[in-house]
Structures are given as C-alpha cells and as structure tokens.
Design a protein around this motif. Structure first.
Motif, PDB file in Angstrom:
ATOM      1  N   GLU A  40       0.984  -1.162  -0.004  1.00  0.00           N
ATOM      2  CA  GLU A  40      -0.045   0.164  -0.045  1.00  0.00           C
ATOM      3  C   GLU A  40       0.727   1.398  -0.077  1.00  0.00           C
ATOM      4  N   ASP A  41       1.944   1.434   0.858  1.00  0.00           N
ATOM      5  CA  ASP A  41       2.923   2.341   0.779  1.00  0.00           C
ATOM      6  C   ASP A  41       3.518   2.458  -0.509  1.00  0.00           C
ATOM      7  N   SER A  42       3.883   1.443  -1.136  1.00  0.00           N
ATOM      8  CA  SER A  42       4.442   1.350  -2.491  1.00  0.00           C
ATOM      9  C   SER A  42       3.602   1.972  -3.483  1.00  0.00           C
ATOM     10  N   ILE A  43       2.383   1.685  -3.452  1.00  0.00           N
ATOM     11  CA  ILE A  43       1.487   2.192  -4.356  1.00  0.00           C
ATOM     12  C   ILE A  43       1.076   3.453  -4.245  1.00  0.00           C
ATOM     13  N   SER A  47       2.021   6.487  -6.733  1.00  0.00           N
ATOM     14  CA  SER A  47       0.964   7.445  -7.146  1.00  0.00           C
ATOM     15  C   SER A  47       1.339   8.947  -7.183  1.00  0.00           C
ATOM     16  N   GLU A  48       1.870   9.078  -6.005  1.00  0.00           N
ATOM     17  CA  GLU A  48       2.769  10.444  -5.565  1.00  0.00           C
ATOM     18  C   GLU A  48       3.665  10.855  -6.657  1.00  0.00           C
ATOM     19  N   GLY A  49       4.528   9.726  -7.009  1.00  0.00           N
ATOM     20  CA  GLY A  49       5.432   9.861  -8.045  1.00  0.00           C
ATOM     21  C   GLY A  49       4.697   9.976  -9.419  1.00  0.00           C
ATOM     22  N   ILE A  50       3.732   9.526  -9.636  1.00  0.00           N
ATOM     23  CA  ILE A  50       3.104   9.830 -10.889  1.00  0.00           C
ATOM     24  C   ILE A  50       2.384  11.277 -10.940  1.00  0.00           C
ATOM     25  N   GLN A  51       1.919  11.894  -9.742  1.00  0.00           N
ATOM     26  CA  GLN A  51       1.310  12.967  -9.693  1.00  0.00           C
ATOM     27  C   GLN A  51       2.580  14.111 -10.065  1.00  0.00           C
TER      28      GLN A  51
END
Length: 141
Positions: A40-43, A47-51
């Motif tokens: 979950e942390d990785s996801i 997701s933050e990295g994608i943003q």
C-alpha cells in the motif's frame, strides 16, 4: 468424573487454539499484513511519483511551448530581416543598374553627337563635289 476430562480436553483445545492463533498471527498474519502495508505504501508512493511526474511533464510541456513560441517569433524576425535585406540589396542593384544604363545612354548620346558632327563635317566637305557632280549630270541632260 466425566466432567473433569471434558474440562481438561476443553482446556487443552483452548490452549492449542491460543497457540495456533499466536503461531498463525506470528507466521502468517503479521508478514501478510506487513506485506500489504508495504504494498500500500509502495502504491501510494508510486501514485505520488506519478502526480509529481505529471506536474513535471506539464511544466516541461509549457516550457516547450514557450520555447517554440519564442523560436517562431525569432524565425519571423529573422525572415523579416532577411526579406528587408534582400529588398534593400535589390534596390541597390537596381539603382546601380540604372546609373550604369544612364551612363551608357549618355555616352551613346555623346558618341552619336560626335558622329553626327563628323558626318556633318564630312558632308559639308563633300558638298562642292556633290554640286559639281550634280551640275555635270544636269549639263548632260
């Protein structure tokens, strides 16, 4: 006395149940929950990295558009300067050609005047000869 073995069996089953819950918790549930939390942390980080990447991509796209806009403006300026320069060069060449043609024309006119004077002088020198020839022919008739 039949109740006592049943209590022992119940206590034994309850103890085994507790040991089993402890072992399952220690061997299965904790690693599984840890894996799920890690996943979950990785996801979430992805997701933050994608943003962040989307923000960076948007900033880069804006920068690219600005660079292209500036390049188009510079190209238009260079094109206009080249056009003006070519126009000035053409006007200079036209003016030079006009001057050259005018000079040639003036030389031609001067030459023509000189030839006219030479021809006039030559003809005026020939007038007495023409008169004599004309009188000779008139006398023959």
């Amino acid at each position: 006395m039949t109740i006592i073995p049943d209590l022992w069996v119940m206590a034994l089953v309850f103890g085994i149940f507790l040991i089993l819950v402890y072992l399952l918790n220690d061997i299965l549930y904790k690693p599984l929950l840890h894996f799920m939390d890690t996943r979950e942390d990785s996801i979430r980080r992805d997701s933050e990295g994608i943003q962040e990447n989307m923000t960076d991509v948007k900033a880069l796209q804006d920068e690219i558009e600005e660079i292209l806009k500036n390049a188009k403006k510079e190209a238009a300026i260079i094109k206009n300067k080249a056009h003006e320069s070519a126009k000035k060069n053409a006007e200079i060449k036209i003016a030079q050609k006009r001057e050259e043609l005018e000079r040639k024309y003036n030389d031609f006119v001067v030459n023509l005047q000189n030839e006219k004077e030479l021809l006039r002088t030559s003809l005026s020198l020939q007038i007495p000869v023409f008169k004599q020839n004309l009188q000779a022919k008139l006398e023959k008739l």
